[in-house]
Design a protein around this motif. Structure first.
Motif, PDB file in Angstrom:
ATOM      1  N   ALA A 270       1.102  -1.113  -0.426  1.00  0.00           N
ATOM      2  CA  ALA A 270       0.041   0.050  -0.113  1.00  0.00           C
ATOM      3  C   ALA A 270       1.107   1.475  -0.086  1.00  0.00           C
ATOM      4  O   ALA A 270       2.089   1.480   0.347  1.00  0.00           O
ATOM      5  N   ILE A 271       0.153   2.179  -0.268  1.00  0.00           N
ATOM      6  CA  ILE A 271       0.764   3.647  -0.563  1.00  0.00           C
ATOM      7  C   ILE A 271      -0.172   4.659  -0.374  1.00  0.00           C
ATOM      8  O   ILE A 271      -1.466   4.548  -0.766  1.00  0.00           O
ATOM      9  N   LEU A 272       0.005   5.911  -0.108  1.00  0.00           N
ATOM     10  CA  LEU A 272       0.062   6.661   0.383  1.00  0.00           C
ATOM     11  C   LEU A 272       0.008   7.940  -0.523  1.00  0.00           C
ATOM     12  O   LEU A 272       1.080   8.300   0.130  1.00  0.00           O
ATOM     13  N   GLN A 273      -0.826   8.111  -1.083  1.00  0.00           N
ATOM     14  CA  GLN A 273      -0.517   9.848  -1.878  1.00  0.00           C
ATOM     15  C   GLN A 273      -0.435  11.159  -1.657  1.00  0.00           C
ATOM     16  O   GLN A 273      -2.373  10.942  -1.300  1.00  0.00           O
ATOM     17  N   LEU A 274       0.192  12.428  -0.541  1.00  0.00           N
ATOM     18  CA  LEU A 274      -0.284  12.877  -0.473  1.00  0.00           C
ATOM     19  C   LEU A 274      -0.592  14.245  -1.989  1.00  0.00           C
ATOM     20  O   LEU A 274       0.939  14.088  -1.945  1.00  0.00           O
ATOM     21  N   ALA A 275      -1.454  14.644  -2.217  1.00  0.00           N
ATOM     22  CA  ALA A 275      -1.656  15.887  -3.293  1.00  0.00           C
ATOM     23  C   ALA A 275      -1.902  16.936  -3.071  1.00  0.00           C
ATOM     24  O   ALA A 275      -3.078  16.911  -2.534  1.00  0.00           O
ATOM     25  N   VAL A 276      -1.100  17.972  -3.320  1.00  0.00           N
ATOM     26  CA  VAL A 276      -1.865  19.728  -3.306  1.00  0.00           C
ATOM     27  C   VAL A 276      -2.214  20.098  -4.079  1.00  0.00           C
ATOM     28  O   VAL A 276      -1.360  19.680  -5.422  1.00  0.00           O
ATOM     29  N   TRP A 277      -3.581  20.341  -4.194  1.00  0.00           N
ATOM     30  CA  TRP A 277      -3.862  20.985  -5.453  1.00  0.00           C
ATOM     31  C   TRP A 277      -4.481  22.508  -5.332  1.00  0.00           C
ATOM     32  O   TRP A 277      -4.712  23.106  -3.611  1.00  0.00           O
ATOM     33  N   ASP A 278      -4.906  23.588  -6.235  1.00  0.00           N
ATOM     34  CA  ASP A 278      -4.858  25.192  -5.962  1.00  0.00           C
ATOM     35  C   ASP A 278      -6.470  24.968  -6.307  1.00  0.00           C
ATOM     36  O   ASP A 278      -7.504  24.392  -7.140  1.00  0.00           O
ATOM     37  N   LYS A 279      -7.734  24.812  -5.378  1.00  0.00           N
ATOM     38  CA  LYS A 279      -8.585  25.310  -5.143  1.00  0.00           C
ATOM     39  C   LYS A 279      -9.776  26.789  -6.644  1.00  0.00           C
ATOM     40  O   LYS A 279      -8.872  27.201  -6.247  1.00  0.00           O
ATOM     41  N   ASP A 280      -9.920  26.231  -7.502  1.00  0.00           N
ATOM     42  CA  ASP A 280     -10.582  26.877  -8.049  1.00  0.00           C
ATOM     43  C   ASP A 280     -11.903  27.430  -8.420  1.00  0.00           C
ATOM     44  O   ASP A 280     -12.630  26.295  -9.144  1.00  0.00           O
ATOM     45  N   ILE A 281     -12.520  28.104  -8.421  1.00  0.00           N
ATOM     46  CA  ILE A 281     -14.086  27.475  -8.037  1.00  0.00           C
ATOM     47  C   ILE A 281     -15.066  27.909  -9.554  1.00  0.00           C
ATOM     48  O   ILE A 281     -16.085  27.593 -10.090  1.00  0.00           O
ATOM     49  N   HIS A 282     -14.032  28.711 -10.802  1.00  0.00           N
ATOM     50  CA  HIS A 282     -14.492  28.766 -11.577  1.00  0.00           C
ATOM     51  C   HIS A 282     -14.121  27.588 -13.116  1.00  0.00           C
ATOM     52  O   HIS A 282     -14.798  27.946 -14.142  1.00  0.00           O
ATOM     53  N   SER A 283     -13.792  26.708 -12.573  1.00  0.00           N
ATOM     54  CA  SER A 283     -12.665  25.871 -13.436  1.00  0.00           C
ATOM     55  C   SER A 283     -11.839  24.793 -12.618  1.00  0.00           C
ATOM     56  O   SER A 283     -12.390  25.171 -12.368  1.00  0.00           O
ATOM     57  N   LYS A 284     -11.476  24.029 -13.605  1.00  0.00           N
ATOM     58  CA  LYS A 284     -10.814  23.130 -13.129  1.00  0.00           C
ATOM     59  C   LYS A 284      -9.880  23.310 -11.975  1.00  0.00           C
ATOM     60  O   LYS A 284      -9.007  23.803 -12.083  1.00  0.00           O
ATOM     61  N   ASP A 285      -9.434  22.617 -11.153  1.00  0.00           N
ATOM     62  CA  ASP A 285      -8.629  23.062  -9.959  1.00  0.00           C
ATOM     63  C   ASP A 285      -7.059  21.709 -10.337  1.00  0.00           C
ATOM     64  O   ASP A 285      -7.676  21.323 -11.738  1.00  0.00           O
ATOM     65  N   ASN A 286      -6.150  22.885 -10.079  1.00  0.00           N
ATOM     66  CA  ASN A 286      -5.052  22.959 -10.884  1.00  0.00           C
ATOM     67  C   ASN A 286      -3.702  21.810  -9.722  1.00  0.00           C
ATOM     68  O   ASN A 286      -3.847  22.259  -8.560  1.00  0.00           O
TER      69      ASN A 286
END
Length: 337
Positions: A270-286
């Motif tokens: 098993a592997i734990l993945q921690l991913a940081v995303w930029d929330k964007d209300i008007h389009s797809k998160d980055n």
């Protein structure tokens, strides 16, 4: 020569500095039974490998021979898969290649433990489906849990499965290979995968850059997605949680709220993945950055997790990007999950 190929396969240490070839290595004339392509493809991909060429209304099959000089240089000989009993009895330099759909099918069969037994003395290569015209990837978890040594991915696509692969091989300093867990290398029937309960609390981030390391643009609204990729009874299991997003703070965002609990079925894989995303209300998160950590490498307490960009590197704006988390890990019996 054929005589030097008898017995166990050479160790990685003895193969250092060498190039290992896989292909056809017939002991005699090539026949249909030893055609390696039959064992390497699915019906869905047969058109990509048979060499059929359409000329108007006439289909012409192209046959490719193998030079004897090349055959003698080949170490691994691809063979057709019939059943595991037959495969296990073949010489150790014989190997199988399966597409991702065949991997899923074989892992669900009642005799899937024989695949693990086969991989103790032989090699298995897996590869993405030919239908992935966008070069996306399949998850390598099921193939790894069955002891497959060469799990091929599309390295040109930096998606989540490739980030899992990056984390797996970062375990051994990025040298290119890691040892399989003892549950996949020993014949002890009572040695079962270790299960555990993992608790993660995301406290804060530090020096989180803008998407793709851009220097200009608005401040990011970061959040963390925690995903556990695991294997249970021949199937991949994925559990995910998401923190709230912090408005306009990539320098030192603070979460420090919920604890996320995961039931780990196979801690060796098993592997734990921690991913940081930029929330964007008007389009797809980055996507910003991530880190994939094998559960077998997790340590309890307060831990600083280094983050990597989509190309699995830490440079420029990503030099100091990290997350501070609290880890609690408790082993438990598999029946409790």
């Amino acid at each position: 020569s054929e005589s030097t190929l008898k017995g166990a396969l050479p160790s990685p240490e003895s193969l250092r500095g060498m190039v290992v070839l896989k292909g056809r290595r017939p002991a005699g004339p090539i026949n249909e039974e030893d055609n390696p392509e039959d064992g390497e493809i699915d019906d869905e991909e047969s058109l990509l490998h048979t060499g059929e060429i359409s000329t108007g209304n006439v289909d012409t099959a192209v046959s490719h021979g193998v030079a004897p000089e090349l055959a003698t240089m080949t170490l691994f000989h691809g063979t057709n898969f019939k059943n595991w009993d037959t495969s296990i009895e073949k010489p150790t330099y014989h190997m199988h290649s399966f597409s991702e759909s065949t991997v899923r099918s074989l892992s669900k069969q009642t005799n899937s433990r024989q695949w693990i037994e086969y991989n103790r003395t032989h090699l298995t290569r897996t590869f993405p489906s030919g239908k992935r015209v966008d070069s996306s990837n399949y998850s390598p978890m099921v193939a790894w849990s069955n002891g497959c040594q060469m799990v091929a991915l599309n390295f040109q696509t930096p998606d989540s499965p490739l980030r899992i692969n990056d984390g797996r091989f970062r375990e051994n300093g990025g040298c290119g290979y890691i040892l399989k867990p003892c549950t996949l290398t020993t014949k002890d029937e009572f040695l079962k995968p270790v299960s555990s309960r993992l608790s993660i609390k995301v406290l804060n981030g530090s020096c989180l850059p803008k998407p793709k390391g851009q220097r200009r643009g608005e401040c990011i609204d970061p959040y963390v997605k925690l995903s556990l990729y695991d294997e249970k009874e021949g199937k991949e299991v994925c559990t995910s949680y998401t923190t709230n997003y912090v408005v306009d703070n990539g320098f030192s965002p603070i979460w420090n709220q919920d604890k996320y609990t995961f039931d780990v079925c196979n801690a060796a894989v098993a592997i734990l993945q921690l991913a940081v995303w930029d929330k964007d209300i008007h389009s797809k998160d980055n996507f910003i950055a991530s880190s994939s950590v094998p559960i077998s490498c997790m340590r309890q307490g307060f831990r600083s997790v280094r983050l990597f960009d989509s190309n699995n590197t830490r440079s420029g704006a990503f030099d100091f990007a990290s997350l501070l988390i609290e880890v609690k890990l408790k082993e438990q019996m598999l029946e409790e999950i």
